[in-house]
Each structure stands twice: as C-alpha cells, then as structure tokens.
Scaffold this motif. Sequence first.
Motif, PDB file in Angstrom:
ATOM      1  N   ASN A 161       0.829  -1.202   0.000  1.00  0.00           N
ATOM      2  CA  ASN A 161       0.000   0.000   0.000  1.00  0.00           C
ATOM      3  C   ASN A 161       0.867   1.256   0.000  1.00  0.00           C
ATOM      4  N   GLN A 164       2.309   1.689  -3.422  1.00  0.00           N
ATOM      5  CA  GLN A 164       1.291   2.177  -4.351  1.00  0.00           C
ATOM      6  C   GLN A 164       1.042   3.675  -4.133  1.00  0.00           C
ATOM      7  N   LEU A 165       1.018   4.098  -2.877  1.00  0.00           N
ATOM      8  CA  LEU A 165       0.846   5.526  -2.574  1.00  0.00           C
ATOM      9  C   LEU A 165       2.035   6.336  -3.086  1.00  0.00           C
ATOM     10  N   THR A 167       3.704   5.883  -5.767  1.00  0.00           N
ATOM     11  CA  THR A 167       3.555   6.158  -7.206  1.00  0.00           C
ATOM     12  C   THR A 167       2.634   7.343  -7.465  1.00  0.00           C
ATOM     13  N   GLN A 168       1.765   7.664  -6.515  1.00  0.00           N
ATOM     14  CA  GLN A 168       0.845   8.787  -6.697  1.00  0.00           C
ATOM     15  C   GLN A 168       1.520  10.146  -6.480  1.00  0.00           C
ATOM     16  N   VAL A 169       2.703  10.108  -5.880  1.00  0.00           N
ATOM     17  CA  VAL A 169       3.416  11.362  -5.600  1.00  0.00           C
ATOM     18  C   VAL A 169       3.879  12.029  -6.892  1.00  0.00           C
ATOM     19  N   ASP A 170       4.260  11.224  -7.902  1.00  0.00           N
ATOM     20  CA  ASP A 170       4.851  11.771  -9.133  1.00  0.00           C
ATOM     21  C   ASP A 170       3.949  12.795  -9.820  1.00  0.00           C
ATOM     22  N   GLN A 171       2.663  12.576  -9.801  1.00  0.00           N
ATOM     23  CA  GLN A 171       1.745  13.458 -10.529  1.00  0.00           C
ATOM     24  C   GLN A 171       1.716  14.873  -9.967  1.00  0.00           C
ATOM     25  N   ASP A 263      -2.007  17.985  -1.540  1.00  0.00           N
ATOM     26  CA  ASP A 263      -2.332  16.626  -1.972  1.00  0.00           C
ATOM     27  C   ASP A 263      -1.229  15.640  -1.610  1.00  0.00           C
ATOM     28  N   ILE A 267      -1.215  12.203   0.914  1.00  0.00           N
ATOM     29  CA  ILE A 267      -0.605  10.904   0.609  1.00  0.00           C
ATOM     30  C   ILE A 267       0.330  10.471   1.729  1.00  0.00           C
TER      31      ILE A 267
END
Length: 286
Positions: A161, A164-165, A167-171, A263, A267
Amino acid sequence: MIASMTGYGKSVLELPEKKITIEIRSLNSKTLDLNTRIPSYYREKELEIRNIISEKVQRGKVDFAMQVELNPAARTQKLNADLIKQYIVDFKQITPDVSEADLLPVVMRMPDVMNFSQEDLSDEEWSAIRETVIEAINALNTYRADEGAVLEKELTSYVENILQLLTQVDQFEGERIVTIKERFTKRLEELKAEIDQNRYEQEMIYFLEKLDITEEKVRLKNNCEYFIQQINEEGSNGKKLGFISQEIGREINTLGSKSNHADMQKIVVQMKDELEKIKEQSLNVL
C-alpha cells in the motif's frame, strides 16, 4: 518466513500410574520472559526444562505448566503414628471421659494423619516427560508458524500500500515546483523590491534542490522492497523488521516535510497510517 510470538501448545503423557499434561503459552515480549509451574516432585528438572524451552522458543512471554494426576494405586499410604497419638492426647485433655477407641474415628479425619509418598523419579519416566515437553513446544511453534503466515500477508499488504501511494506522488511534483515559484514571484511583486534576476534564479535553484524528493522516493522504495524480502527469508525476525520500519518512517517524514503541497501531504498521512499498522504487527513477529 516469519513466525508469530503468540501461540499455544499442549501434550499429554499417559503413564500406568499417572497422567501428565504439559501446556505452554506465549505472548509478545522483547526477550524471553519464562514463567514455569512445576509440581515439587519434578522441581529438580526445572533447570533442564527451562533450557529446552529457551533453546526452542527463543523469544516471548512464555507460561509453562505441568499438571500431574496420580492414580490411587500410585500412592503409598502410611499412618503418621506419632501425630495420631498426639491428637488422642490433646482430645483426652478436652474430653477425659471419652475412650481412645471412641476418639480414634475423629482423629483419623484430622489433617496429615496419612502420609502419601511416591517413588523417586526414574530415568525412564523423565525421558518420557522430556519428550512430552518437546512435543508441546513443537505444537506451540506450529501454532506460531500458522499465525506468522497470517502476519506475513498483512504486513506485505501494508508495505505494498505504501509503494502504491508512492507512485501517486509523481503526478504532483511538477505542479509543486510551479506552485512554489509562483508563490515566491507573487511575494516579491507585493514587496515591489528591485532584485537581481540572476541572483534570484540561483537562489531559486538552490531552494528547489533542497526540496527535491528524488532520493527520499528511491530510499523509501528500496526500504519497502527490503522489508518484503526479509519477510520471505528464512530466519527473519521482528527486531530486524522493526529497524527497517524505522527507516521507512524516516523517509516518509522527510517526504512530508519537503512536500509543500496539500495533496502530497494527504498521501504522506496515508503512508503513515499504513506504517503504524506495520509497526504494530511487527511487535508480534518472533
């Protein structure tokens, strides 16, 4: 593969003259905290029993209990003649008119008028008991292994988990840099101050380099993967997993302090929530 510190084992030995039940329970503890309940007849073997448990159980708050049920035939009864005589003397002083023959049934119901004795512990009996102790410990360790399999799935899920979280940082990274630059530019415009544009660009580059999270992301990813690797390795232990989780927490905290983005902060909070679950469950790993 990991094992849990929580477990239970039981084994029963049936001998012609007695039944011996061995039970062993374990809970979380940083070290081996061993408590034993052994009948006095077997107390001479307590040190050996402790050594067996220490060798095979390793860690945890462990309660060991041995219960013995003797068959009536196993008891050798002897009259405590001196005590019986003393009881009769005492009763005669209270009731001198009552005969000794009439007092005897009363005296025989008094404490300790019968002595029960057993033969010395034989090598054969101790060998059988020792094997029963080991059987109970093996049952405990099997229980721990089964619990460890459940822990492994949970811990792996929590770490995945976090990955997976991550990978959301890049955006949000590109947006984060633009937002920081705009905030500084707006502030300078409000101050209406004359600035050296070259110096401003140099300072901005230096500031943004300090906020760069590339290394933190790489280290966090590596630590998470190392955690999963250790779970699957033979001989893995909770202390090592605890150390790795501390490193994971250090990188997550640094990400949070450098993020400067709402955001990304959300995360990071989610990552911390997963990390707390990891820390809590790691305490139960052997």
